[in-house]
Scaffold this active site. Structure first.
Site, PDB file in Angstrom:
ATOM      1  CG  HIS A 160      12.633   9.756   1.847  1.00  0.00           C
ATOM      2  ND1 HIS A 160      12.807   9.083   3.042  1.00  0.00           N
ATOM      3  CD2 HIS A 160      12.631   8.809   0.881  1.00  0.00           C
ATOM      4  CE1 HIS A 160      12.930   7.785   2.793  1.00  0.00           C
ATOM      5  NE2 HIS A 160      12.826   7.591   1.492  1.00  0.00           N
TER       6      HIS A 160
ATOM      7  CG  HIS B 198       8.423   6.200  -0.218  1.00  0.00           C
ATOM      8  ND1 HIS B 198       8.519   4.899  -0.676  1.00  0.00           N
ATOM      9  CD2 HIS B 198       9.592   6.449   0.415  1.00  0.00           C
ATOM     10  CE1 HIS B 198       9.677   4.392  -0.334  1.00  0.00           C
ATOM     11  NE2 HIS B 198      10.370   5.307   0.318  1.00  0.00           N
TER      12      HIS B 198
HETATM   13  P1  5GP Z   1      13.037   3.968   1.074  1.00  0.00           P
HETATM   14  O1  5GP Z   1      14.403   3.482   1.386  1.00  0.00           O
HETATM   15  O2  5GP Z   1      12.219   2.867   0.468  1.00  0.00           O
HETATM   16  O3  5GP Z   1      13.036   5.224   0.272  1.00  0.00           O
HETATM   17  O4  5GP Z   1      12.433   4.385   2.445  1.00  0.00           O
HETATM   18  C1  5GP Z   1      11.407   3.746   3.123  1.00  0.00           C
HETATM   19  C2  5GP Z   1      11.158   4.564   4.359  1.00  0.00           C
HETATM   20  O5  5GP Z   1      10.014   4.053   5.002  1.00  0.00           O
HETATM   21  C3  5GP Z   1      12.332   4.494   5.369  1.00  0.00           C
HETATM   22  O6  5GP Z   1      12.771   5.807   5.645  1.00  0.00           O
HETATM   23  C4  5GP Z   1      11.703   3.802   6.565  1.00  0.00           C
HETATM   24  O7  5GP Z   1      12.183   4.309   7.785  1.00  0.00           O
HETATM   25  C5  5GP Z   1      10.218   4.073   6.390  1.00  0.00           C
HETATM   26  N1  5GP Z   1       9.368   3.044   6.965  1.00  0.00           N
HETATM   27  C6  5GP Z   1       9.552   1.691   6.889  1.00  0.00           C
HETATM   28  N2  5GP Z   1       8.539   1.047   7.504  1.00  0.00           N
HETATM   29  C7  5GP Z   1       7.703   2.010   7.977  1.00  0.00           C
HETATM   30  C8  5GP Z   1       6.469   1.961   8.713  1.00  0.00           C
HETATM   31  O8  5GP Z   1       5.947   0.897   9.057  1.00  0.00           O
HETATM   32  N3  5GP Z   1       5.890   3.153   9.014  1.00  0.00           N
HETATM   33  C9  5GP Z   1       6.439   4.346   8.644  1.00  0.00           C
HETATM   34  N4  5GP Z   1       5.780   5.455   9.005  1.00  0.00           N
HETATM   35  N5  5GP Z   1       7.606   4.412   7.968  1.00  0.00           N
HETATM   36  C10 5GP Z   1       8.226   3.270   7.627  1.00  0.00           C
END
Ligand code: 5GP
Ligand code: ZN
Length: 141
Positions: free
Chosen positions: A106, A104
């Site tokens: 951001h 993903h």
């Molecule tokens: P990463 O650290 O993997 O780049 O970020 C994962 C992102 O997913 C984090 O910013 C976290 O807040 C978000 N996230 C985690 N669980 C959920 C969820 O159940 N729904 C949504 N909409 N975002 C999530």
């Protein structure tokens, strides 16, 4: 491992409609929705619908599609929220800060004086996220 869907993946569950998300836009290949733990107002994610853990596993065609969608999202966030800046980034592997192992991007609006955190601490109210998704979606070109 790349696969169409992974039963243990939170983003695959969102894509399958098994858990709710504040969706901003979607097409056959990608979906954009608000981050549930926003680091700033309007923090959103662009996600390919197929399950690929990280940038190393992502097919080239999806690299293009996700990043084109991220630019579309960022333009709408800028128009809707008028931040001072906007971070577009992604993490690969726990050591890099990745917490959800479904690729993903951001898109994170920034205001002057921010602590520049990339992850929020508190879960946002789902109604607030829905209102934010509608506000950003209204600014899409
Ligand atoms: P990463 O650290 O993997 O780049 O970020 C994962 C992102 O997913 C984090 O910013 C976290 O807040 C978000 N996230 C985690 N669980 C959920 C969820 O159940 N729904 C949504 N909409 N975002 C999530
Ligand atoms: Zn997944």
């Amino acid at each position: 491992m790349s696969e169409q869907s992974n039963a243990d993946c939170i983003f695959c569950k969102i894509i399958a409609g098994e858990i709710p998300a504040a969706v901003i836009f979607e097409d056959d290949d990608v979906v954009a929705f608000c981050d549930a733990f926003p680091a700033e107002q309007g923090h959103a994610l662009v996600v390919p619908k197929a399950h690929h853990p990280d940038v190393f596993a992502l097919p080239e065609a999806l690299v293009a599609k996700v990043n084109i969608a991220a630019q579309r999202l960022a333009l709408a966030q800028r128009k809707a929220l008028q931040p001072d800046g906007l971070l577009v980034t992604q993490f690969n592997g726990e050591a890099a800060g990745q917490t959800v192992f479904h690729y993903h991007v951001h898109c994170l609006p920034r205001w002057a004086g921010s602590d520049r955190a990339t992850h929020g601490r508190a879960q946002a109210n789902p109604d607030d996220l829905k209102a934010m998704a509608e506000r950003i979606a209204a600014a899409l070109d």
